[in-house]
Enzyme design. Structure first.
Site, PDB file in Angstrom:
ATOM      1  N   ASP A   9       0.852  -1.186   0.000  1.00 38.53           N
ATOM      2  CA  ASP A   9       0.000   0.000   0.000  1.00 38.53           C
ATOM      3  C   ASP A   9       0.893   1.244   0.000  1.00 38.53           C
ATOM      4  O   ASP A   9       2.064   1.182   0.393  1.00 38.53           O
ATOM      5  CB  ASP A   9      -0.888  -0.033   1.252  1.00 38.53           C
ATOM      6  CG  ASP A   9      -1.757   1.189   1.379  1.00 38.53           C
ATOM      7  OD1 ASP A   9      -2.351   1.600   0.372  1.00 38.53           O
ATOM      8  OD2 ASP A   9      -1.828   1.736   2.496  1.00 38.53           O
ATOM      9  N   ASP A  11      -0.225   5.215   0.739  1.00 39.65           N
ATOM     10  CA  ASP A  11      -0.498   6.203   1.792  1.00 39.65           C
ATOM     11  C   ASP A  11      -0.755   5.524   3.139  1.00 39.65           C
ATOM     12  O   ASP A  11      -1.585   4.612   3.240  1.00 39.65           O
ATOM     13  CB  ASP A  11      -1.717   7.051   1.421  1.00 39.65           C
ATOM     14  CG  ASP A  11      -1.534   7.744   0.072  1.00 39.65           C
ATOM     15  OD1 ASP A  11      -0.458   7.581  -0.536  1.00 39.65           O
ATOM     16  OD2 ASP A  11      -2.476   8.428  -0.375  1.00 39.65           O
ATOM     17  N   CYS A  93      -6.300   2.678  -7.971  1.00 34.84           N
ATOM     18  CA  CYS A  93      -7.742   2.819  -8.211  1.00 34.84           C
ATOM     19  C   CYS A  93      -8.138   4.260  -7.880  1.00 34.84           C
ATOM     20  O   CYS A  93      -7.929   4.717  -6.753  1.00 34.84           O
ATOM     21  CB  CYS A  93      -8.534   1.852  -7.335  1.00 34.84           C
ATOM     22  SG  CYS A  93     -10.321   2.173  -7.365  1.00 34.84           S
ATOM     23  N   HIS A  95     -11.236   5.547  -7.885  1.00 33.75           N
ATOM     24  CA  HIS A  95     -12.673   5.682  -7.623  1.00 33.75           C
ATOM     25  C   HIS A  95     -12.983   5.874  -6.136  1.00 33.75           C
ATOM     26  O   HIS A  95     -12.220   5.454  -5.268  1.00 33.75           O
ATOM     27  CB  HIS A  95     -13.413   4.438  -8.136  1.00 33.75           C
ATOM     28  CG  HIS A  95     -13.156   4.147  -9.578  1.00 33.75           C
ATOM     29  ND1 HIS A  95     -12.351   3.104  -9.999  1.00 33.75           N
ATOM     30  CD2 HIS A  95     -13.579   4.780 -10.709  1.00 33.75           C
ATOM     31  CE1 HIS A  95     -12.302   3.094 -11.328  1.00 33.75           C
ATOM     32  NE2 HIS A  95     -13.033   4.106 -11.780  1.00 33.75           N
ATOM     33  N   CYS A 101     -16.680   0.119  -7.789  1.00 33.62           N
ATOM     34  CA  CYS A 101     -15.919  -0.342  -8.958  1.00 33.62           C
ATOM     35  C   CYS A 101     -15.326  -1.729  -8.697  1.00 33.62           C
ATOM     36  O   CYS A 101     -15.330  -2.230  -7.574  1.00 33.62           O
ATOM     37  CB  CYS A 101     -14.791   0.648  -9.277  1.00 33.62           C
ATOM     38  SG  CYS A 101     -13.527   0.705  -7.993  1.00 33.62           S
ATOM     39  N   CYS A 103     -12.131  -2.440  -9.287  1.00 38.04           N
ATOM     40  CA  CYS A 103     -10.682  -2.383  -9.061  1.00 38.04           C
ATOM     41  C   CYS A 103     -10.287  -1.951  -7.652  1.00 38.04           C
ATOM     42  O   CYS A 103      -9.145  -2.169  -7.232  1.00 38.04           O
ATOM     43  CB  CYS A 103     -10.020  -1.469 -10.087  1.00 38.04           C
ATOM     44  SG  CYS A 103     -10.668   0.219 -10.138  1.00 38.04           S
ATOM     45  N   ASP A 130      -1.897  -0.613   5.849  1.00 38.73           N
ATOM     46  CA  ASP A 130      -2.316  -0.121   7.166  1.00 38.73           C
ATOM     47  C   ASP A 130      -3.811  -0.253   7.415  1.00 38.73           C
ATOM     48  O   ASP A 130      -4.282   0.074   8.501  1.00 38.73           O
ATOM     49  CB  ASP A 130      -1.903   1.344   7.334  1.00 38.73           C
ATOM     50  CG  ASP A 130      -2.641   2.269   6.368  1.00 38.73           C
ATOM     51  OD1 ASP A 130      -2.787   1.891   5.184  1.00 38.73           O
ATOM     52  OD2 ASP A 130      -3.067   3.352   6.798  1.00 38.73           O
TER      53      ASP A 130
END
Length: 352
Positions: A9, A11, A93, A95, A101, A103, A130
């Site tokens: 990941d 952020d 992604c 969205h 969605c 994704c 996280d």
């Protein structure tokens, strides 16, 4: 070909996530999480590839212009690249969650090619993130999830490496029942063979080789120690070989070690062409309950089970020191030979 992949990941995991708006859209907001970079560099040495998987709510909308995102994102990638870290793929992604969605994490549409073509090794790949959605993604991919925040980056490193280059092996015959566990990156040491001096020698391999080693042996010691010593060697050798896996990146070779008045030397090559050259003479027939002639047989069985070419010799006066010197020299050579030094296989043939 399946790879060892860390699905990471962005952020809140790799870089800090601002609590004000949860957007990193300026250079001033770009800050790396503590120990993220050194941990990734360490894991890179062990052959891991990196794939970024990130949800960026509303990316490309007026509330989160794409050009603002890219300024910080590209700077982040430049910094990582300058440190030697590059992502094999980056999936984002854009969205909102309410758009439902296909994704958005924890759904797996962005990783369809990895799943369809089995591009990741499920046993040796991880998701690091996280949020709970990252842990669900891990479950959907069939890999283990490591939650940043609950774990620091250093703890994540330890979790990954403790499960990597580790193996268990059991050997059961009519004469012995042996269980061995090896972690080449270090760990618990517990050795019980029923032969105290032999236990002491095996501990030298663990301590001076800096490996985790657990051995339990139930053997026919009422007859003698032969079957126990031989089968421990075979099980230990097979377990080390299993823990090494594809041998990619290992140094392959190594060592000479003085032991008081003794000089013990060991040269080792993980060449998969087993061979033993052994030069040692003992005055005593036994050291504790261990026959000194079984020391050579131990290393013979071990070398063939490991698939190594092994040269051992020792000179000195004290038999205990000579035996201990051999095991310590072997341990140091093993430590040197299994050390990860590159991302390549140490062979011009392309196979070991």
């Amino acid at each position: 070909m399946s790879q060892k992949i860390l699905f990471i990941d962005r952020d809140g995991t790799l870089i800090e996530e601002p609590k004000s708006d949860f957007q990193i859209d300026t250079l001033e907001k770009l800050r790396f999480e503590k120990d993220a970079i050194p941990t990734l560099l360490k894991l890179k040495k062990f052959g891991f590839k990196f794939v970024m998987v990130s949800n960026q709510d509303g990316l490309g909308t007026p509330s989160f212009p794409k050009e603002n995102f890219e300024i910080a994102h590209e700077k982040m990638l430049d910094i990582l690249k300058s440190c030697g870290i590059e992502f094999q793929d980056i999936f984002i992604c854009p969205h909102f969650e309410n758009e439902n969605c296909a994704c958005r994490k924890p759904k797996t549409a962005m990783l369809e090619e990895y799943i369809k073509h089995e591009l990741y090794d499920k046993e040796q790949s991880f998701v690091i993130g996280d949020r709970e959605s990252d842990m669900i993604l891990a479950s959907n991919l069939g890999v283990r999830g490591l939650k940043y925040g609950a774990l620091s980056w250093k703890e994540i490193e330890n979790e990954i490496l403790s499960s990597f280059r580790s193996a268990s092996y059991q050997r059961t015959t009519k004469e012995t029942d042996i269980k061995v566990k090896v972690c080449l990156n270090g760990g618990k040491v517990s050795i019980k063979t029923g032969i105290d001096f032999f236990d002491h020698m095996l501990e030298q391999i663990a301590v001076h080789g800096d490996i985790g080693l657990e051995i339990s042996c139930k053997g026919d010691l009422e007859i003698d120690e032969h079957h126990s010593v031989e089968d421990v060697a075979l099980a230990l050798g097979a377990c080390i070989k299993k823990a090494l896996g594809d041998k990619i990146g290992i140094a392959r070779y190594g060592f000479t070690l003085p032991m008081d008045e003794c000089l013990a030397s060991c040269a080792m090559d993980f060449c998969n062409r087993p061979h033993l050259v052994y030069k040692a003479k003992f005055k005593k027939s036994h050291l504790g309950a261990l026959s000194t002639e079984m020391i050579e047989h131990f290393f013979y069985s071990l070398s063939y089970a490991m698939g190594v070419s092994l040269h051992l010799k020792v000179k000195g006066k004290n038999d205990h020191h000579k035996a201990e010197g051999l095991f310590k020299a072997f341990a140091k050579a093993l430590k040197m030979a299994v050390k990860i030094e590159s991302e390549n296989l140490a062979s011009s043939k392309g196979v070991i």
